[in-house]
Design a protein around this motif. Structure first.
Motif, PDB file in Angstrom:
ATOM      1  N   GLU A  53       0.883  -1.160   0.000  1.00 38.48           N
ATOM      2  CA  GLU A  53       0.000   0.000   0.000  1.00 38.48           C
ATOM      3  C   GLU A  53       0.924   1.214   0.000  1.00 38.48           C
ATOM      4  N   SER A 113       4.436  -1.116   8.843  1.00 41.13           N
ATOM      5  CA  SER A 113       3.631   0.084   8.605  1.00 41.13           C
ATOM      6  C   SER A 113       4.454   1.301   9.005  1.00 41.13           C
ATOM      7  N   ARG A 122       2.570   3.454   2.941  1.00 37.61           N
ATOM      8  CA  ARG A 122       1.941   3.117   4.212  1.00 37.61           C
ATOM      9  C   ARG A 122       2.251   1.735   4.758  1.00 37.61           C
ATOM     10  N   LEU A 123       2.208   0.709   3.865  1.00 39.74           N
ATOM     11  CA  LEU A 123       2.195  -0.658   4.361  1.00 39.74           C
ATOM     12  C   LEU A 123       2.895  -1.605   3.390  1.00 39.74           C
ATOM     13  N   VAL A 134       3.613  -5.879   3.122  1.00 41.84           N
ATOM     14  CA  VAL A 134       3.362  -7.212   3.668  1.00 41.84           C
ATOM     15  C   VAL A 134       4.099  -8.209   2.779  1.00 41.84           C
ATOM     16  N   THR A 173       4.785  -7.706   8.383  1.00 47.88           N
ATOM     17  CA  THR A 173       4.001  -6.511   8.078  1.00 47.88           C
ATOM     18  C   THR A 173       4.742  -5.302   8.630  1.00 47.88           C
ATOM     19  N   TRP A 197       4.706   5.416  10.000  1.00 46.06           N
ATOM     20  CA  TRP A 197       3.937   6.458  10.675  1.00 46.06           C
ATOM     21  C   TRP A 197       4.808   7.682  10.958  1.00 46.06           C
TER      22      TRP A 197
END
Length: 134
Positions: free
Chosen positions: A61, A87, A64-65, A67, A85, A89
């Motif tokens: 993503e 993420s 953002r992400l 996996v 995973t 921030w």
């Protein structure tokens, strides 16, 4: 029985920059010190640390992400692949990467847990500090 590693690391760069660095083979190799095969698309292979790590990108993503499946050459043959995973921030002085590394074999749980700091966070921070402003 497999275990889960759940950690977070703060790094002195924007979430976008860290995301891009992780998925860029040249940048990833620059901060880890080892060649890597990686791409920002589902189905792409992942190989790092002289093929000690391997896997497949499952989902990206943008910004953002990430996996991916993840497997160490040190794991027992019968062990299932883990799922990593990451993420990204924003934080006051950079960014935080939150990591969930699911289904790590008990035999390598300590090595994987400590390996994130030793092979990723510490050299990544050093790389960013040495390339600040550039």
């Amino acid at each position: 029985m497999p275990r889960n590693v759940i950690i977070a690391a703060s790094l002195p760069a924007t979430p976008d920059k860290l995301f891009d660095m992780y998925l860029d083979a040249e940048a990833h190799a620059a901060f880890t010190g080892f060649p890597v095969t990686i791409a920002a698309r589902a189905g792409a292979p992942f190989r790092a640390f002289n093929d000690m790590l391997s896997g497949t990108m499952l989902h990206v993503e943008p910004k953002r992400l990430i996996v991916q499946t993840w497997r160490s050459a040190n794991w027992p043959a019968m062990a299932i692949d883990s799922v990593l995973t990451l993420s990204f921030w924003p934080e006051k002085d950079g960014a935080r990467i939150e990591l969930v590394h699911a289904n790590v074999p008990e035999e390598d749980f300590t090595g994987v847990s400590q390996g994130w700091e030793k092979y990723y966070w510490t050299p990544w921070r050093a790389y960013l500090a040495s390339h600040a402003g550039g």
